[in-house]
Design an enzyme around this catalytic site. Structure first.
Site, PDB file in Angstrom:
ATOM      1  N   ARG A 120      -4.736  14.211   3.861  1.00 32.38           N
ATOM      2  CA  ARG A 120      -4.410  14.593   2.474  1.00 32.38           C
ATOM      3  C   ARG A 120      -5.003  15.961   2.160  1.00 32.38           C
ATOM      4  O   ARG A 120      -4.353  16.795   1.527  1.00 32.38           O
ATOM      5  CB  ARG A 120      -4.963  13.544   1.519  1.00 32.38           C
ATOM      6  CG  ARG A 120      -4.555  13.705   0.076  1.00 32.38           C
ATOM      7  CD  ARG A 120      -5.365  12.704  -0.750  1.00 32.38           C
ATOM      8  NE  ARG A 120      -4.900  12.542  -2.101  1.00 32.38           N
ATOM      9  CZ  ARG A 120      -5.220  13.343  -3.113  1.00 32.38           C
ATOM     10  NH1 ARG A 120      -5.961  14.400  -2.886  1.00 32.38           N
ATOM     11  NH2 ARG A 120      -4.785  13.086  -4.324  1.00 32.38           N
ATOM     12  N   ARG A 160      -6.868   5.841   0.504  1.00 34.22           N
ATOM     13  CA  ARG A 160      -8.129   6.586   0.429  1.00 34.22           C
ATOM     14  C   ARG A 160      -9.330   5.919   1.073  1.00 34.22           C
ATOM     15  O   ARG A 160     -10.348   6.562   1.285  1.00 34.22           O
ATOM     16  CB  ARG A 160      -8.436   6.905  -1.046  1.00 34.22           C
ATOM     17  CG  ARG A 160      -7.518   7.970  -1.604  1.00 34.22           C
ATOM     18  CD  ARG A 160      -7.610   8.045  -3.105  1.00 34.22           C
ATOM     19  NE  ARG A 160      -7.042   6.837  -3.709  1.00 34.22           N
ATOM     20  CZ  ARG A 160      -7.021   6.582  -5.004  1.00 34.22           C
ATOM     21  NH1 ARG A 160      -7.567   7.430  -5.842  1.00 34.22           N
ATOM     22  NH2 ARG A 160      -6.473   5.479  -5.460  1.00 34.22           N
ATOM     23  N   ASP A 169       5.684   7.024  -2.648  1.00 39.76           N
ATOM     24  CA  ASP A 169       5.228   6.487  -3.924  1.00 39.76           C
ATOM     25  C   ASP A 169       6.426   6.030  -4.738  1.00 39.76           C
ATOM     26  O   ASP A 169       7.526   6.574  -4.580  1.00 39.76           O
ATOM     27  CB  ASP A 169       4.430   7.533  -4.710  1.00 39.76           C
ATOM     28  CG  ASP A 169       3.589   6.857  -5.789  1.00 39.76           C
ATOM     29  OD1 ASP A 169       2.487   6.393  -5.467  1.00 39.76           O
ATOM     30  OD2 ASP A 169       4.058   6.769  -6.942  1.00 39.76           O
ATOM     31  N   TYR A 176       5.919   4.450 -16.769  1.00 37.70           N
ATOM     32  CA  TYR A 176       5.311   5.763 -16.482  1.00 37.70           C
ATOM     33  C   TYR A 176       6.139   6.900 -17.076  1.00 37.70           C
ATOM     34  O   TYR A 176       5.594   7.899 -17.545  1.00 37.70           O
ATOM     35  CB  TYR A 176       5.179   5.966 -14.973  1.00 37.70           C
ATOM     36  CG  TYR A 176       4.123   5.092 -14.335  1.00 37.70           C
ATOM     37  CD1 TYR A 176       2.763   5.409 -14.425  1.00 37.70           C
ATOM     38  CD2 TYR A 176       4.469   3.946 -13.634  1.00 37.70           C
ATOM     39  CE1 TYR A 176       1.797   4.603 -13.834  1.00 37.70           C
ATOM     40  CE2 TYR A 176       3.506   3.128 -13.038  1.00 37.70           C
ATOM     41  CZ  TYR A 176       2.175   3.472 -13.145  1.00 37.70           C
ATOM     42  OH  TYR A 176       1.220   2.676 -12.574  1.00 37.70           O
ATOM     43  N   ARG A 215      -1.175  -0.727   0.113  1.00 36.38           N
ATOM     44  CA  ARG A 215      -1.937   0.528   0.183  1.00 36.38           C
ATOM     45  C   ARG A 215      -2.748   0.643   1.471  1.00 36.38           C
ATOM     46  O   ARG A 215      -3.854   1.195   1.460  1.00 36.38           O
ATOM     47  CB  ARG A 215      -2.887   0.678  -1.015  1.00 36.38           C
ATOM     48  CG  ARG A 215      -2.213   0.831  -2.349  1.00 36.38           C
ATOM     49  CD  ARG A 215      -1.773   2.252  -2.580  1.00 36.38           C
ATOM     50  NE  ARG A 215      -0.905   2.314  -3.747  1.00 36.38           N
ATOM     51  CZ  ARG A 215      -1.290   2.727  -4.937  1.00 36.38           C
ATOM     52  NH1 ARG A 215      -2.491   3.158  -5.127  1.00 36.38           N
ATOM     53  NH2 ARG A 215      -0.442   2.748  -5.940  1.00 36.38           N
TER      54      ARG A 215
HETATM   55  O1  1CP Z   1       1.004   0.708   0.502  1.00 36.92           O
HETATM   56  C1  1CP Z   1       1.035   1.744   1.166  1.00 36.92           C
HETATM   57  O2  1CP Z   1       0.210   2.066   2.031  1.00 36.92           O
HETATM   58  C2  1CP Z   1       2.245   2.646   0.969  1.00 36.92           C
HETATM   59  C3  1CP Z   1       2.100   3.691   0.021  1.00 36.92           C
HETATM   60  C4  1CP Z   1       2.125   3.445  -1.475  1.00 36.92           C
HETATM   61  C5  1CP Z   1       2.774   2.464  -2.258  1.00 36.92           C
HETATM   62  C6  1CP Z   1       3.539   1.239  -1.802  1.00 36.92           C
HETATM   63  C7  1CP Z   1       1.520   4.339  -2.359  1.00 36.92           C
HETATM   64  C8  1CP Z   1       0.730   5.506  -1.950  1.00 36.92           C
HETATM   65  N1  1CP Z   1       1.859   3.981  -3.639  1.00 36.92           N
HETATM   66  C9  1CP Z   1       2.603   2.829  -3.610  1.00 36.92           C
HETATM   67  C10 1CP Z   1       3.203   2.100  -4.739  1.00 36.92           C
HETATM   68  C11 1CP Z   1       2.775   2.417  -6.118  1.00 36.92           C
HETATM   69  N2  1CP Z   1       2.484   3.651  -6.666  1.00 36.92           N
HETATM   70  C12 1CP Z   1       2.693   1.459  -7.165  1.00 36.92           C
HETATM   71  C13 1CP Z   1       3.066   0.008  -7.013  1.00 36.92           C
HETATM   72  C14 1CP Z   1       1.995  -0.795  -6.371  1.00 36.92           C
HETATM   73  C15 1CP Z   1       0.701  -0.931  -7.166  1.00 36.92           C
HETATM   74  O3  1CP Z   1       0.719  -1.543  -8.224  1.00 36.92           O
HETATM   75  O4  1CP Z   1      -0.297  -0.412  -6.658  1.00 36.92           O
HETATM   76  C16 1CP Z   1       2.301   2.128  -8.333  1.00 36.92           C
HETATM   77  C17 1CP Z   1       2.078   1.514  -9.704  1.00 36.92           C
HETATM   78  C18 1CP Z   1       2.173   3.508  -8.016  1.00 36.92           C
HETATM   79  C19 1CP Z   1       1.821   4.610  -8.942  1.00 36.92           C
HETATM   80  C20 1CP Z   1       0.610   5.294  -8.462  1.00 36.92           C
HETATM   81  N3  1CP Z   1       0.617   6.230  -7.476  1.00 36.92           N
HETATM   82  C21 1CP Z   1      -0.728   5.015  -8.811  1.00 36.92           C
HETATM   83  C22 1CP Z   1      -1.201   3.959  -9.822  1.00 36.92           C
HETATM   84  C23 1CP Z   1      -1.483   4.576 -11.128  1.00 36.92           C
HETATM   85  C24 1CP Z   1      -1.969   3.556 -12.131  1.00 36.92           C
HETATM   86  O5  1CP Z   1      -1.225   3.248 -13.073  1.00 36.92           O
HETATM   87  O6  1CP Z   1      -3.085   3.057 -11.996  1.00 36.92           O
HETATM   88  C25 1CP Z   1      -1.545   5.856  -8.036  1.00 36.92           C
HETATM   89  C26 1CP Z   1      -3.026   5.974  -8.051  1.00 36.92           C
HETATM   90  C27 1CP Z   1      -0.669   6.599  -7.183  1.00 36.92           C
HETATM   91  C28 1CP Z   1      -1.068   7.555  -6.131  1.00 36.92           C
HETATM   92  C29 1CP Z   1      -1.050   6.958  -4.774  1.00 36.92           C
HETATM   93  N4  1CP Z   1       0.073   6.430  -4.199  1.00 36.92           N
HETATM   94  C30 1CP Z   1      -0.227   6.040  -2.908  1.00 36.92           C
HETATM   95  C31 1CP Z   1      -1.619   6.354  -2.666  1.00 36.92           C
HETATM   96  C32 1CP Z   1      -2.335   6.131  -1.372  1.00 36.92           C
HETATM   97  C33 1CP Z   1      -2.114   6.929  -3.843  1.00 36.92           C
HETATM   98  C34 1CP Z   1      -3.514   7.479  -4.042  1.00 36.92           C
HETATM   99  C35 1CP Z   1      -3.364   8.967  -4.054  1.00 36.92           C
HETATM  100  C36 1CP Z   1      -4.459   9.757  -3.480  1.00 36.92           C
HETATM  101  O7  1CP Z   1      -4.480  10.043  -2.270  1.00 36.92           O
HETATM  102  O8  1CP Z   1      -5.281  10.217  -4.308  1.00 36.92           O
END
Ligand code: 1CP
Length: 362
Positions: A40, A31, A77, A153, A27
């Protein structure tokens, strides 16, 4: 494809000698960066950001402009696959991901198909733009979620502690769940291969929820499909090996089984020391990790100390990629990230002495 100026990540994953331990952050575009929040905002929503290649490229590169990272990770994502399958992914303010059409009936699963790659074209476009801008500075990591994590999910419709609907399906109709996992494994394989052809040089599989399963179920419902995916991936492209990293959050007790999956590297969370993890996998795979993201809220001095402890736990030799044990949290001050990255590069030299020692030195 331009030649790579910094190939530490690729070398470390293939357990080859490097000058310093490579580092990147799960990540890393997210944020905690004010410039990410600004882009964003401009995009209007997280999904618009993902689906607009110019903007997704911009946020992929933002952390590299600030920090001496050894890799970029594609901004996207894991849930783009179910979105492309027609489930309708959306994020409402302050909430996690949600689906308009979660899988509620067996017919929803029966009719699910591998998505047309055309529907994920925005991802491949982003990869091409990023590679053009990077011009070989560092490798680009592509990724997907594991079938088990995606199914969690899709069945639940959102993030839910313990994923009770998924567990119910697993107990009541394992055959139907296997059908879903099989369709997802094929979809992940197609999407990762298209990412490789578009230009990513490493791929990572995120199995965020595999750790909730006991070992025999993990092997049956998650690892089996991860192995199938790895076996179906393009493993060499443009005269380069494409290393695969496997990450099961909460999976430190599965390390010996994961090490047999055909991947080059395993992501490790902070539940286990790298010393113990290394003893479990031997020389089979490289290890990636494993600083607790919460430690990035500590003082600069404490962060350096924690980096030192982790480097020391892995010890000298090949096969370590420094990372957090899970994604960076939005409350981390960006300057603390600089402290961590600089400490990794500075303090890790001592662990790569044969590489750094001059051939003329006694
Ligand atoms: O790592 C990076 O910088 C690349 C971008 C990336 C990656 C690899 C994002 C952007 N998401 C992911 C993978 C991802 N997405 C996973 C696997 C890794 C992990 O466990 O964190 C999962 C479970 C998700 C699903 C997801 N998307 C969640 C988690 C939900 C939960 O169950 O808690 C969330 C919050 C997102 C949104 C998201 N994806 C990425 C970002 C930066 C965000 C935050 C969104 C925002 O700007 O509000």
């Amino acid at each position: 494809m331009p030649s790579l100026k910094n190939d530490r990540l690729l070398k470390a994953l293939c357990r080859e000698p490097v000058d310093v331990t490579p580092v990147w952050i799960m990540r890393q575009a997210g944020r905690y960066l004010p410039e990410y929040r600004a882009t964003r905002e401009r995009a209007g929503s997280f999904m618009r950001l993902c689906k607009t290649p110019d903007l997704a490229c911009e946020v992929t590169l933002q952390p590299l402009q600030r920090f001496a990272l050894d890799a970029a990770i594609l901004f996207s994502d894991i849930l783009t696959i179910p979105d492309a399958m027609g489930l309708g992914l959306f994020f409402s303010e302050g909430q996690g991901p949600q689906f308009v059409c979660p899988l509620r009936h067996s017919s929803d699963i029966q009719r699910l198909q591998v998505p047309d790659p055309e529907r994920l074209n925005y991802v491949y476009k982003t990869i091409q733009l990023v590679q053009h801008e990077l011009a070989g500075k560092v490798p680009l990591i592509g990724f997907c979620g594991s079938p088990w994590t995606l199914a969690a999910y899709m069945v639940e419709g959102k993030s839910q502690p313990g994923f009770p609907l998924l567990r119910k399906l697993q107990q009541e109709n394992p055959q139907l769940l296997h059908k879903l996992l099989d369709t997802l494994a094929k979809s992940v394989c197609v999407h990762l291969n298209a990412q490789i052809i578009a230009g990513v040089q490493v791929v990572m599989l995120f199995d965020t929820w595999g750790g909730m399963l006991p070992l025999p179920e993990y092997e049956l419902f998650s690892l089996f499909y991860l192995k199938q995916i790895i076996a179906g991936l393009i493993r060499h492209y443009n005269n380069r090996k494409i290393p695969v990293i496997l990450f099961t959050k909460g999976g430190s007790h599965f390390l010996p089984q994961m090490a047999e999956a055909g991947c080059e590297g395993i992501g490790v969370d902070w539940e286990i020391s790298l010393n113990a993890a290394r003893a479990k996998v031997g020389k089979k795979v490289a290890l990636q990790g494993n600083m607790n993201p919460a430690r990035l809220l500590d003082s600069h001095h404490a962060i350096r100390q924690e980096v030192s402890n982790i480097l020391d736990a892995f010890g000298p030799g090949e096969g370590h990629v420094f990372n957090l044990g899970h994604g960076i949290t939005p409350d981390v001050p960006p300057e603390n990230v600089s402290v961590m990255i600089d400490a990794v590069h500075e303090l890790s030299k001592a662990y790569h002495l044969p590489y750094n020692r001059s051939p003329y030195a006694e």
